[in-house]
Scaffold this active site. Structure first.
Site, PDB file in Angstrom:
ATOM      1  N   HIS A 178      43.827  38.237  38.870  1.00 17.24           N
ATOM      2  CA  HIS A 178      44.432  36.916  39.130  1.00 17.24           C
ATOM      3  C   HIS A 178      43.798  35.800  38.308  1.00 17.24           C
ATOM      4  CE1 HIS A 178      46.756  38.489  42.482  1.00 17.24           C
ATOM      5  NE2 HIS A 178      45.702  39.234  42.731  1.00 17.24           N
ATOM      6  N   LYS A 185      51.053  40.166  36.377  1.00 17.23           N
ATOM      7  CA  LYS A 185      50.876  38.915  37.121  1.00 17.23           C
ATOM      8  C   LYS A 185      51.071  37.739  36.158  1.00 17.23           C
ATOM      9  CE  LYS A 185      48.711  41.363  40.782  1.00 17.23           C
ATOM     10  NZ  LYS A 185      47.538  42.053  41.281  1.00 17.23           N
ATOM     11  N   SER A 212      42.266  38.102  45.564  1.00 20.73           N
ATOM     12  CA  SER A 212      43.726  38.083  45.564  1.00 20.73           C
ATOM     13  C   SER A 212      44.334  37.420  46.784  1.00 20.73           C
ATOM     14  CB  SER A 212      44.268  39.503  45.405  1.00 20.73           C
ATOM     15  OG  SER A 212      43.680  40.378  46.339  1.00 20.73           O
TER      16      SER A 212
HETATM   17  C1  LIG Z   1      47.477  43.327  41.934  1.00 28.34           C
HETATM   18  C2  LIG Z   1      46.066  43.746  41.843  1.00 28.34           C
HETATM   19  C3  LIG Z   1      45.722  44.996  41.338  1.00 28.34           C
HETATM   20  C4  LIG Z   1      46.768  46.048  41.064  1.00 28.34           C
HETATM   21  O1  LIG Z   1      47.458  45.790  39.894  1.00 28.34           O
HETATM   22  P1  LIG Z   1      48.901  46.460  39.698  1.00 28.34           P
HETATM   23  O2  LIG Z   1      49.139  46.384  38.249  1.00 28.34           O
HETATM   24  O3  LIG Z   1      49.834  45.641  40.508  1.00 28.34           O
HETATM   25  O4  LIG Z   1      48.789  47.866  40.206  1.00 28.34           O
HETATM   26  C5  LIG Z   1      44.390  45.284  41.141  1.00 28.34           C
HETATM   27  N1  LIG Z   1      43.433  44.397  41.471  1.00 28.34           N
HETATM   28  C6  LIG Z   1      43.713  43.192  41.996  1.00 28.34           C
HETATM   29  C7  LIG Z   1      42.615  42.251  42.330  1.00 28.34           C
HETATM   30  C8  LIG Z   1      45.044  42.839  42.200  1.00 28.34           C
HETATM   31  O5  LIG Z   1      45.345  41.670  42.755  1.00 28.34           O
END
Ligand SMILES: *Cc1c(COP(=O)(O)O)cnc(C)c1O
Length: 380
Positions: free
Chosen positions: A202, A234, A174
């Site tokens: 991602h 995302k 991330s």
């Molecule tokens: C953003 C993210 C999460 C958390 O997801 P949310 O739905 O925002 O709680 C988990 N793992 C990774 C790698 C992330 O980038």
């Protein structure tokens, strides 16, 4: 024992350039926000496909007759919209079964805690997302970490593990934007009889054939990576997360994943919007094509201007700056020029590796990327 001296601790953080603060940003378009009488072009959201502001998703969000689900899934909160989303995810990702979680954080914590326990070992990449680490801690299993993206180090740790072994990694990291060596990790897991879990928060929607994610991009499927986690807030632009894999795994999680069992089911409108987003992300391949064009343009322009880059080929394009205070100063200077790129500082990233986490979106235009490059060159 007294609790921390909040005032002193806040002062310390402010002086070290480490204080974290929220700001209220009013969206003006898919890529711009208003903040304190200023218009800023956003280059730090995770809306990679530009779907978050899509009016079709807004309509789907408002389509159910009720706002809330009123209860947990196993009580009376499970809705046809939840089922339809899970079916859409199975079809898109070519998996037998899927389970919709409120957030990715909850999915990771719930899944790791459900699958591993005392006597087991959870093996993780050093740069894994905080939610994977927290899940490992909560599970009571031994938590072992290996050097970032090293198949060799992962193999050594997995082979020394005792009890049941869960090998967990981000698909796309991330804060760095690089991809895990998934084929090598799958081999390590297979050789040791360990289970491989990939959090592709991602990668899904962006990487691989039709956006099926970094697991599909590596030529792997459900048999090599039985536990696949993805987020819906995302690339899909809405909110929530899921775990997808064999039917027995998902049925087992319904018995054991505490962050799914003991929480209110997400609003049905969220599930309806997510299901539509999965469909749009799949069908509208032009979003990935435009995004890839922008990524190429950004990297080419940055290297021509001497702007440092990291080894990422996707929409996460961090610009390393080193110290936290410098990252903050660069971020503020960009803001003065009309660009919002938040500084990422410790403890989110290791000390001395603060960065501007630039992210690109299919909603950006080429001239916006060119403008950011020019501002970055001046500011750095
Ligand atoms: C953003 C993210 C999460 C958390 O997801 P949310 O739905 O925002 O709680 C988990 N793992 C990774 C790698 C992330 O980038």
């Amino acid at each position: 024992m007294a609790l921390p001296d909040f005032h002193a601790e806040l002062t310390r953080r402010r002086e070290a350039g480490l204080l974290r603060e929220t700001r209220s940003l009013t969206p003006l378009s898919a890529t711009t926000v208003a903040h304190c009488d200023r218009v800023l072009t956003v280059f730090c959201s995770n809306d990679y496909l530009g779907l978050a502001g899509d009016p079709r998703l807004g309509e789907a969000l408002a389509s159910p007759a009720v706002a809330g689900s009123g209860a947990a899934h196993l009580i009376s909160g499970h809705r046809p919209e939840h089922e339809q989303l899970e079916a859409a995810l199975c079809e898109f990702l070519e998996r037998d079964s899927a389970l919709f979680f409120s957030t990715g954080y909850m999915a990771n914590v719930g899944v790791i805690d459900a699958l591993a326990g005392r006597g087991d070992t959870v093996v993780q990449d050093r740069l894994n997302h905080a939610s994977l680490i927290d899940g490992g801690r909560m599970s009571g299993a031994r938590l072992r970490r290996y050097a970032h993206a090293s198949v060799e180090r992962a193999a050594a740790v997995v082979n020394a593990a005792s009890g049941g072994t869960l090998l967990a990694t981000d698909g796309v990291f991330s804060m760095d934007g690089d991809t895990a060596p998934l084929a090598g990790l799958a081999q390590v897991a297979a050789d040791a009889g360990a289970t491989l879990m990939v959090d592709d928060a991602h990668g899904i929607g962006v990487e691989g054939p039709d956006g099926r994610g970094s697991v599909a991009a590596a030529g792997l499927g459900q048999s090599q990576v039985p536990v696949l986690v993805g987020t819906l807030g995302k690339a899909f632009g809405v909110f929530g997360a899921f775990v997808a894999g064999p039917a027995a795994l998902v049925d087992y999680l319904k018995q054991t994943a505490r962050t799914w069992i003991y929480t209110t089911a997400p609003p049905p409108g969220i599930a309806a919007a997510c299901a539509l987003a999965v469909d749009l992300a799949h069908r509208e391949g032009w979003r990935r094509e435009h995004l890839a064009d922008l990524v190429g343009r950004f990297r080419e322009g940055a290297s021509r201007r001497g702007i440092p880059l990291m080894s990422s080929s996707g929409p996460i394009q961090p610009v390393p700056v080193g110290e936290a205070r410098r990252a903050l100063a660069v971020s503020r200077a960009l803001e003065d020029r009309g660009y919002l790129v938040t500084a990422i500082r410790p403890p989110t990233v290791p000390r001395g590796t603060a960065r501007l986490r630039v992210t690109l979106s299919a909603a950006h235009r080429r001239d916006q990327v060119d403008g950011l490059l020019e501002a970055l060159e001046r500011v750095l």
